[in-house]
Design a protein around this motif. Sequence first.
Motif, mmCIF file in Angstrom:
data_model
loop_
_atom_site.group_PDB
_atom_site.id
_atom_site.type_symbol
_atom_site.label_atom_id
_atom_site.label_comp_id
_atom_site.label_asym_id
_atom_site.label_seq_id
_atom_site.Cartn_x
_atom_site.Cartn_y
_atom_site.Cartn_z
ATOM 1 N N PHE A 190 0.797 -1.227 0.000
ATOM 2 C CA PHE A 190 0.000 0.000 0.000
ATOM 3 C C PHE A 190 0.834 1.283 0.000
ATOM 4 C CE2 PHE A 190 -2.759 -3.192 2.098
ATOM 5 C CZ PHE A 190 -3.771 -3.207 1.151
ATOM 6 N N LYS A 191 2.058 1.226 0.510
ATOM 7 C CA LYS A 191 2.868 2.434 0.595
ATOM 8 C C LYS A 191 3.981 2.457 -0.449
ATOM 9 C CE LYS A 191 4.649 6.214 2.402
ATOM 10 N NZ LYS A 191 3.998 7.536 2.229
ATOM 11 N N PHE A 192 4.748 1.363 -0.543
ATOM 12 C CA PHE A 192 5.950 1.366 -1.384
ATOM 13 C C PHE A 192 5.770 0.666 -2.719
ATOM 14 C CE2 PHE A 192 7.511 1.372 3.114
ATOM 15 C CZ PHE A 192 7.901 2.698 3.126
ATOM 16 N N LYS A 193 4.592 0.037 -2.923
ATOM 17 C CA LYS A 193 4.275 -0.602 -4.204
ATOM 18 C C LYS A 193 5.328 -1.635 -4.625
ATOM 19 C CE LYS A 193 0.925 2.394 -4.362
ATOM 20 N NZ LYS A 193 -0.461 1.995 -3.998
ATOM 21 N N GLU A 194 5.852 -2.378 -3.650
ATOM 22 C CA GLU A 194 6.846 -3.412 -3.953
ATOM 23 C C GLU A 194 6.195 -4.648 -4.573
ATOM 24 O OE1 GLU A 194 10.123 -2.555 -0.396
ATOM 25 O OE2 GLU A 194 8.642 -4.135 -0.153
ATOM 26 N N ILE A 195 4.918 -4.854 -4.262
ATOM 27 C CA ILE A 195 4.192 -6.020 -4.772
ATOM 28 C C ILE A 195 3.044 -5.526 -5.631
ATOM 29 C CG2 ILE A 195 2.873 -8.077 -4.143
ATOM 30 C CD1 ILE A 195 4.355 -8.098 -1.480
ATOM 31 N N GLN A 196 3.007 -5.975 -6.894
ATOM 32 C CA GLN A 196 1.976 -5.533 -7.823
ATOM 33 C C GLN A 196 1.498 -6.707 -8.669
ATOM 34 O OE1 GLN A 196 3.486 -2.249 -10.132
ATOM 35 N NE2 GLN A 196 3.660 -0.878 -8.380
ATOM 36 N N GLY A 197 0.298 -6.592 -9.197
ATOM 37 C CA GLY A 197 -0.243 -7.654 -10.053
ATOM 38 C C GLY A 197 -1.148 -8.596 -9.280
ATOM 39 N N LEU A 198 -2.233 -9.023 -9.913
ATOM 40 C CA LEU A 198 -3.218 -9.886 -9.263
ATOM 41 C C LEU A 198 -2.613 -11.185 -8.761
ATOM 42 C CD1 LEU A 198 -6.148 -10.471 -8.494
ATOM 43 C CD2 LEU A 198 -6.487 -11.393 -10.816
ATOM 44 N N GLN A 199 -1.757 -11.804 -9.560
ATOM 45 C CA GLN A 199 -1.151 -13.077 -9.167
ATOM 46 C C GLN A 199 -0.314 -12.926 -7.900
ATOM 47 O OE1 GLN A 199 1.139 -14.934 -12.260
ATOM 48 N NE2 GLN A 199 1.679 -16.709 -11.030
#
Length: 295
Positions: free
Chosen positions: A262-271
């Motif tokens: 939520f803050k650093f956007k390190e994890i993205q994508g539905l999978q």
Amino acid sequence: MSNNGTDLITGFISSSVAVLLFGSNFVPLKKYDTGDGMFLQWVLCAAVWLVALVVNLVLRCPKFWPFAMVGGCIWATGNIAVVPIIKTIGLGLGILIWGSFNALTGWASSRFGWFGMDAEEVSKPVLNYIGAGLSVVRGCSLAVISGIFYGSTFVPVIYIKDHSKRNDSIYAGASQYDLDYVFAHFSGIFLTSTVYFLAYCIAMKNNPKLYPEAVLPGFLSGALWAIATCCWFIANHSLSAVVSFPIITAGPGLIAAMWGVFKFKEIQGLQNYLLMIFAFCIILTGALCTAFSKI
């Protein structure tokens, strides 16, 4: 309410605070350049020692056991790798990995009585085994090594407490209250950190890389970590290490991963989101199994 019920409530509240702060304590540093981390780790450990000094004064200076410093030395050694870990694999994944191996090492040493400690029993051992197993799900070299060091950090304190019950031990009569060992433990952290930093200065030919903008965030990060660890000491006393370790070491990964999403956007994508949710469910199930094994 019985003393046992009070201990459980105190232990679980302390564990919750520790999980929240451990999962968040590196957040103040995320946007600052910390270089190779050697200067930062010394700033962190200075803040840790100052918190310990306050706690020691509040507790009216309980007896100082030098052996408890060894746990701090072990922790400071594992802490050297924190900055490279966060820079290479991210805050969320780093805490998940070293937390998992922290949990495994700390839980096993308490449950089976490694390093001369007394083995700890729980009322529901099967649940405890399941909880500890579910808390360990990944691995990556530096984070694994740090996790093993972190998992050994409470061994000297637990050893002193166990041997305090034996009249022929040099630790006979030592306090059973874990928080009484915070000052010695944190002093070991600061001493070892200082030694490493001086060695670094020598290796750099008295031209170390300093990052002034990271000083205040570093102090805040260190203070958050120190408060979290004090809560962990309380949880160890109230629940026993065999229960507190899997909860407190697995839980921060959830908090750190949320920061990462939520803050650093390190994890993205539905999978990746689905994979993270699956990992959360495993860790939460492990923590609940461990908690119920004590009841």
